[in-house]
Design a protein around this motif. Structure first.
Motif, PDB file in Angstrom:
ATOM      1  N   ASN A 219      -5.423 -40.186  29.095  1.00 30.77           N
ATOM      2  CA  ASN A 219      -4.710 -41.356  29.596  1.00 30.77           C
ATOM      3  C   ASN A 219      -3.488 -40.990  30.422  1.00 30.77           C
ATOM      4  O   ASN A 219      -2.792 -41.867  30.934  1.00 30.77           O
ATOM      5  CB  ASN A 219      -4.276 -42.244  28.429  1.00 30.77           C
ATOM      6  CG  ASN A 219      -5.472 -42.769  27.645  1.00 30.77           C
ATOM      7  OD1 ASN A 219      -6.544 -42.951  28.204  1.00 30.77           O
ATOM      8  ND2 ASN A 219      -5.277 -43.008  26.372  1.00 30.77           N
ATOM      9  N   SER A 220      -3.183 -39.687  30.544  1.00 34.07           N
ATOM     10  CA  SER A 220      -2.036 -39.203  31.312  1.00 34.07           C
ATOM     11  C   SER A 220      -0.726 -39.821  30.836  1.00 34.07           C
ATOM     12  O   SER A 220       0.142 -40.150  31.633  1.00 34.07           O
ATOM     13  CB  SER A 220      -2.238 -39.489  32.807  1.00 34.07           C
ATOM     14  OG  SER A 220      -3.394 -38.831  33.275  1.00 34.07           O
ATOM     15  N   SER A 221      -0.611 -40.048  29.553  1.00 32.10           N
ATOM     16  CA  SER A 221       0.646 -40.563  29.015  1.00 32.10           C
ATOM     17  C   SER A 221       0.822 -40.078  27.603  1.00 32.10           C
ATOM     18  O   SER A 221      -0.142 -39.940  26.857  1.00 32.10           O
ATOM     19  CB  SER A 221       0.652 -42.100  29.025  1.00 32.10           C
ATOM     20  OG  SER A 221      -0.380 -42.611  28.200  1.00 32.10           O
ATOM     21  N   ALA A 222       2.049 -39.781  27.256  1.00 33.81           N
ATOM     22  CA  ALA A 222       2.331 -39.289  25.918  1.00 33.81           C
ATOM     23  C   ALA A 222       2.555 -40.451  24.968  1.00 33.81           C
ATOM     24  O   ALA A 222       2.991 -41.530  25.370  1.00 33.81           O
ATOM     25  CB  ALA A 222       3.576 -38.407  25.944  1.00 33.81           C
ATOM     26  N   VAL A 223       2.219 -40.246  23.699  1.00 35.98           N
ATOM     27  CA  VAL A 223       2.457 -41.268  22.693  1.00 35.98           C
ATOM     28  C   VAL A 223       3.935 -41.284  22.358  1.00 35.98           C
ATOM     29  O   VAL A 223       4.523 -40.254  22.051  1.00 35.98           O
ATOM     30  CB  VAL A 223       1.632 -40.967  21.420  1.00 35.98           C
ATOM     31  CG1 VAL A 223       1.876 -42.026  20.371  1.00 35.98           C
ATOM     32  CG2 VAL A 223       0.154 -40.911  21.769  1.00 35.98           C
ATOM     33  N   ALA A 224       4.543 -42.449  22.410  1.00 32.41           N
ATOM     34  CA  ALA A 224       5.991 -42.549  22.191  1.00 32.41           C
ATOM     35  C   ALA A 224       6.339 -42.341  20.732  1.00 32.41           C
ATOM     36  O   ALA A 224       5.664 -42.833  19.841  1.00 32.41           O
ATOM     37  CB  ALA A 224       6.482 -43.918  22.646  1.00 32.41           C
ATOM     38  N   THR A 225       7.385 -41.577  20.478  1.00 37.11           N
ATOM     39  CA  THR A 225       7.894 -41.417  19.124  1.00 37.11           C
ATOM     40  C   THR A 225       8.375 -42.775  18.630  1.00 37.11           C
ATOM     41  O   THR A 225       9.006 -43.527  19.354  1.00 37.11           O
ATOM     42  CB  THR A 225       9.056 -40.417  19.109  1.00 37.11           C
ATOM     43  OG1 THR A 225       8.582 -39.183  19.625  1.00 37.11           O
ATOM     44  CG2 THR A 225       9.582 -40.206  17.711  1.00 37.11           C
ATOM     45  N   GLY A 226       8.113 -43.102  17.390  1.00 33.66           N
ATOM     46  CA  GLY A 226       8.456 -44.414  16.863  1.00 33.66           C
ATOM     47  C   GLY A 226       7.247 -45.310  16.768  1.00 33.66           C
ATOM     48  O   GLY A 226       7.314 -46.397  16.207  1.00 33.66           O
ATOM     49  N   SER A 227       6.103 -44.872  17.298  1.00 35.12           N
ATOM     50  CA  SER A 227       4.870 -45.650  17.225  1.00 35.12           C
ATOM     51  C   SER A 227       4.105 -45.373  15.945  1.00 35.12           C
ATOM     52  O   SER A 227       3.116 -46.044  15.657  1.00 35.12           O
ATOM     53  CB  SER A 227       3.971 -45.345  18.430  1.00 35.12           C
ATOM     54  OG  SER A 227       4.612 -45.685  19.632  1.00 35.12           O
ATOM     55  N   TYR A 228       4.546 -44.376  15.187  1.00 35.32           N
ATOM     56  CA  TYR A 228       3.845 -43.973  13.971  1.00 35.32           C
ATOM     57  C   TYR A 228       4.842 -43.702  12.849  1.00 35.32           C
ATOM     58  O   TYR A 228       6.004 -43.359  13.091  1.00 35.32           O
ATOM     59  CB  TYR A 228       2.994 -42.723  14.226  1.00 35.32           C
ATOM     60  CG  TYR A 228       1.972 -42.943  15.315  1.00 35.32           C
ATOM     61  CD1 TYR A 228       0.744 -43.524  15.024  1.00 35.32           C
ATOM     62  CD2 TYR A 228       2.259 -42.605  16.635  1.00 35.32           C
ATOM     63  CE1 TYR A 228      -0.184 -43.757  16.029  1.00 35.32           C
ATOM     64  CE2 TYR A 228       1.332 -42.836  17.644  1.00 35.32           C
ATOM     65  CZ  TYR A 228       0.115 -43.412  17.335  1.00 35.32           C
ATOM     66  OH  TYR A 228      -0.785 -43.657  18.321  1.00 35.32           O
ATOM     67  N   SER A 229       4.371 -43.855  11.618  1.00 36.48           N
ATOM     68  CA  SER A 229       5.227 -43.640  10.454  1.00 36.48           C
ATOM     69  C   SER A 229       4.370 -43.194   9.276  1.00 36.48           C
ATOM     70  O   SER A 229       3.193 -43.547   9.179  1.00 36.48           O
ATOM     71  CB  SER A 229       5.959 -44.940  10.093  1.00 36.48           C
ATOM     72  OG  SER A 229       6.619 -44.831   8.844  1.00 36.48           O
ATOM     73  N   ILE A 230       4.953 -42.420   8.393  1.00 35.32           N
ATOM     74  CA  ILE A 230       4.277 -42.106   7.143  1.00 35.32           C
ATOM     75  C   ILE A 230       4.450 -43.297   6.197  1.00 35.32           C
ATOM     76  O   ILE A 230       5.328 -44.138   6.404  1.00 35.32           O
ATOM     77  CB  ILE A 230       4.828 -40.811   6.512  1.00 35.32           C
ATOM     78  CG1 ILE A 230       6.345 -40.904   6.305  1.00 35.32           C
ATOM     79  CG2 ILE A 230       4.459 -39.608   7.348  1.00 35.32           C
ATOM     80  CD1 ILE A 230       6.911 -39.759   5.529  1.00 35.32           C
TER      81      ILE A 230
END
Length: 506
Positions: A160-171
């Protein structure tokens, strides 16, 4: 290698790798099975039904007839080879295979080959050697390594030529270093029915009446069950959509409170409830965390939460571990280049040290400081003494340490051979309680400050381990004898008083 096999590998290697990302089945095993079952993609079933694994039955009502064990048997007909690979993975996720594959590393192709045969996949005694020969002859194990070094999140980001933003996932629970897993996914002894094995469809995480969190953005609450008379007690189920039309469901069981309702949209890190110990199949406070893959046609399959947590941890750059008996369960699904340190075998001493400085050991024990912290240190020192005496294996030691820290209890029976049992527990209120049984009766005694000082002096003294164990045993026996004498005296005094009252009435 024949040209047809080379062509098959080049065409379908990515299919096998995707299945490994989704289900944890080694890509090498899936690809080799496809090669064998479809004759390098040249079989009649492969060409007329896209069926590369010889799976019998119907698929969405579609099938072809072919002779096998009997004439004109039904074999599934797929719309695409991708469906065949997906369906094959679901076959291997059945209980008959999972009871043998549980605990195997995602790149242990030899172990998987043997486990699949034990589950009844093939009757040919040479099946394992044939499968391994195909894997090693074509170097298919390299695809396992490729998946381990380029997790699904990285492949998706590149596509997708884009990085996953930090804050989109959590434990699922807030931790700075690691989550403490008290019971992992897979086969285990039923905690409520000792001696009976069961498949544990989830991961039990130690908690202490704390917030449980959504793991991704744009999740939909598809279940909010407030009943406490079910096996899982109060339960929340959150569903996350995937680009290929499939979905992932995440379940949180045994909650004490539910903070969402069905139909709500939740985002990563959002509180969805509070951990607890509700339900009819629970032995204590913890979060049962389960993950279900839902295919486009609605079929559901339990998967190992460790694979899911490893995936979102790498997507969100979450530096977290899920530790069970000194082993990070996520390491099987994480690449070496992901920032996760290489897995090393922990020693019992190292595991004890790590646990004692963890947030879970600190919960309710003033972070290791003050009275509770001192009592826990005393308890753990005694634990190491008992383990040296009992000659436990490494795995038994790791499990004993885990239980001792989480339950704040150690078994002292090996130090008191003249007693049926003896244990020492540190309560949440900061009391050290000795429980002994002489074969006739159980005695409970809260250690006095003087007795605690005597224990500490023994543990910190200059004597060897054998002498320390003997002194502790003498102290436990003395306390028990004192309890026995006290109760005998009270019983005699009570009987005498009853006799005097009886005489007075005469």
């Amino acid at each position: 290698m024949t040209p047809s096999r080379q062509q098959y590998i080049e065409q379908y290697a990515e299919y096998a790798m995707e299945q490994m990302r989704r289900y944890g089945i080694p890509a090498s095993v899936t690809l080799a099975q496809g090669i064998i079952e479809s004759a390098d993609g040249r079989s009649t079933l492969a060409n007329t039904a896209n069926n590369h694994f010889g799976v019998k039955g119907t698929y969405n009502g579609n099938y072809v007839l072919a002779d096998d064990d009997r004439p004109n048997e039904k074999f599934k007909k797929y719309d695409s080879v991708g469906q065949s690979y997906e369906d094959h993975s679901k076959v291997l996720m059945a209980q008959r295979y999972r009871k043998h594959t549980a605990g195997l590393a995602a790149d242990d192709y030899r172990g998987w080959a043997a486990a699949i045969q034990r589950g009844g996949y093939a009757s040919d005694k040479r099946y394992v050697s044939t499968l391994v020969s195909v894997i090693e002859g074509a170097g298919l194990q390299k695809y396992d390594k490729m998946v381990m070094s380029q997790p699904r999140c990285q492949a998706t980001a590149a596509k997708n030529s884009s990085a996953v933003a930090t804050g989109s996932y959590s434990i699922p629970v807030k931790r700075d270093s690691f989550m403490l897993v008290t019971s992992p996914y897979g086969n285990r002894e039923d905690p409520l029915n000792k001696g009976t094995m069961q498949v544990h469809h989830g991961m039990d995480i130690k908690t202490n009446r704390e917030a449980v969190l959504a793991t991704e953005n744009k999740g939909t609450v598809v279940g909010a069950d407030h009943r406490t008379n079910t096996a899982g007690g109060k339960t929340v189920t959150v569903e996350y959509a995937r680009e290929d039309g499939s979905r992932v469901r995440v379940q949180y069981m045994h909650l004490s409170e539910i903070a969402v309702k069905k139909g709500d949209t939740v985002n990563a890190g959002q509180k969805i409830g509070v951990s607890g110990a509700t339900g009819t199949r629970v032995t204590g406070e913890h979060l049962h965390f389960g993950v279900i893959n839902v295919s486009r046609d609605g079929k559901m399959q339990w998967v190992n939460p460790a694979a899911y947590l490893a995936d979102i941890s790498q997507k969100g750059n979450l530096k977290i571990e899920a530790q069970h008996n000194g082993r990070n369960l996520l390491s099987d699904y994480q690449s070496k280049g992901s920032g996760t340190p290489e897995q090393k075998q922990a020693t019992p001493e190292g595991w004890l040290s790590k646990l004692m400085t963890s947030e879970d050991a600190a919960i309710g024990t003033d972070g290791g400081r003050g009275l509770l912290g001192s009592l826990m240190q005393m308890l753990m020192t005694m634990l190491m003494l008992t383990m040296k005496m009992e000659g436990k294996s490494r795995d038994e030691k790791m499990a004993a340490i885990n239980e001792a820290v989480t339950q704040r209890r150690i078994d002292l029976s090996s130090m008191t051979p003249n007693l049926k049992s003896a244990s020492l527990t540190v309560t949440e209120g900061g009391k050290a309680v000795l429980v002994t049984h002489d074969g006739k009766k159980e005695y409970r005694h809260e250690l006095t400050a003087e007795e605690q000082q005597r224990l500490t002096a023994i543990l910190n003294g200059d004597g060897d381990d054998a002498a320390k164990r003997q002194k502790i045993g003498c102290l436990v026996n003395a306390v028990t004898f004192s309890q026995q004498a006290s109760e005998n005296y009270e019983q005699i005094a009570s009987e005498r008083q009853s006799q005097e009252q009886h005489l007075q009435r005469k």
